[in-house]
Design an enzyme around this catalytic site. Structure first.
Site, PDB file in Angstrom:
ATOM      1  N   GLY A  46       0.829  -1.199   0.000  1.00 38.00           N
ATOM      2  CA  GLY A  46       0.000   0.000   0.000  1.00 38.00           C
ATOM      3  C   GLY A  46       0.858   1.242   0.000  1.00 38.00           C
ATOM      4  N   GLN A  51       3.166   9.868   1.462  1.00 39.52           N
ATOM      5  CA  GLN A  51       4.428   9.132   1.305  1.00 39.52           C
ATOM      6  C   GLN A  51       5.190   9.527   0.049  1.00 39.52           C
ATOM      7  OE1 GLN A  51       2.485   5.112   2.092  1.00 39.52           O
ATOM      8  NE2 GLN A  51       4.512   4.827   2.979  1.00 39.52           N
ATOM      9  N   CYS A  88       6.162  -0.707   6.664  1.00 42.33           N
ATOM     10  CA  CYS A  88       5.778   0.480   5.907  1.00 42.33           C
ATOM     11  C   CYS A  88       6.946   0.898   5.016  1.00 42.33           C
ATOM     12  CB  CYS A  88       5.458   1.602   6.889  1.00 42.33           C
ATOM     13  SG  CYS A  88       5.038   3.163   6.108  1.00 42.33           S
ATOM     14  N   LEU A  89       6.636   1.295   3.787  1.00 42.13           N
ATOM     15  CA  LEU A  89       7.695   1.711   2.867  1.00 42.13           C
ATOM     16  C   LEU A  89       8.418   2.973   3.357  1.00 42.13           C
ATOM     17  CD1 LEU A  89       6.016   1.070  -0.612  1.00 42.13           C
ATOM     18  CD2 LEU A  89       7.748  -0.330   0.535  1.00 42.13           C
ATOM     19  N   HIS A 130      -3.938   1.111   7.980  1.00 41.59           N
ATOM     20  CA  HIS A 130      -2.573   1.642   7.904  1.00 41.59           C
ATOM     21  C   HIS A 130      -2.513   2.834   6.941  1.00 41.59           C
ATOM     22  CE1 HIS A 130       1.968   0.946   7.651  1.00 41.59           C
ATOM     23  NE2 HIS A 130       1.739   1.771   6.646  1.00 41.59           N
ATOM     24  N   GLU A 131      -3.118   2.662   5.763  1.00 45.18           N
ATOM     25  CA  GLU A 131      -3.045   3.733   4.752  1.00 45.18           C
ATOM     26  C   GLU A 131      -3.886   4.946   5.158  1.00 45.18           C
ATOM     27  OE1 GLU A 131      -0.666   3.407   2.831  1.00 45.18           O
ATOM     28  OE2 GLU A 131      -0.420   1.251   3.047  1.00 45.18           O
ATOM     29  N   HIS A 134      -2.012   7.087   7.468  1.00 48.04           N
ATOM     30  CA  HIS A 134      -1.050   7.982   6.803  1.00 48.04           C
ATOM     31  C   HIS A 134      -1.681   9.329   6.460  1.00 48.04           C
ATOM     32  CE1 HIS A 134       2.701   5.878   6.141  1.00 48.04           C
ATOM     33  NE2 HIS A 134       2.104   4.806   5.665  1.00 48.04           N
TER      34      HIS A 134
HETATM   35 NI    NI Z   1       2.906   2.893   5.399  1.00 45.45          NI
END
Ligand code: NI
Length: 151
Positions: A46, A51, A88-89, A130-131, A134
């Site tokens: 995701g 991000q 997480c990226l 999670h997204e 963000h």
């Molecule tokens: Ni993330």
């Protein structure tokens, strides 16, 4: 299409509140295509607007080989509880236990502005939460279950 740089933890942008999308135009579609490409290139499940440095309420996800994109997502229902590891990226190298609802329903729009509703369980529910976090400046490291041990 192009891949974009992913901001890493410590960057202030990741802590800001994203704004709702009001224009469903070519600029939005390009952004979505870039986010999709960036997510796949980095092997993520995701990715959210902040991000890639865009403070707009946009998320893309790939769960069980199903691609989702959601504009202005809002979780309208959640139930149950599930503790699993997530990463997480924007937070390289670590995966930690986080408690999430087991099942969530999220409403939003597709890239053309049409209303959509997605209900997901387990990993999809986790991913949605999670997204959406963000978009509100929240990272999973804020929610780690420090005391939790497997088994
Ligand atoms: Ni993330």
């Amino acid at each position: 299409m192009a891949t974009r740089n992913i901001l890493k933890i410590g960057d202030e942008t990741l802590r800001k509140i994203s704004k709702p999308v009001t224009k469903f135009d070519k600029g939005l579609w390009e952004l979505l295509d870039d986010m999709r490409e960036t997510m796949y290139k980095n092997d993520g499940a995701g990715l959210a607007g902040p991000q890639v440095g865009v403070l707009k309420r946009i998320i893309v996800m790939d769960v069980n080989n199903m691609y989702f994109e959601l504009i202005n997502p809002e979780i309208v229902e959640s139930s149950g509880e599930d503790i699993s590891k997530e990463g997480c990226l924007s937070v390289g190298g670590i995966q930690e236990y986080v408690k999430r609802p087991r099942r969530v329903t999220v409403k939003g729009q597709d890239r053309y502005g049409y209303d959509i509703t997605i209900t997901g369980e387990k990993f999809l529910a986790r991913c949605i939460c999670h997204e959406v976090d963000h978009l509100n400046g929240i990272l999973f490291v804020d929610k780690i279950e420090k005391e939790y041990k497997e088994g």
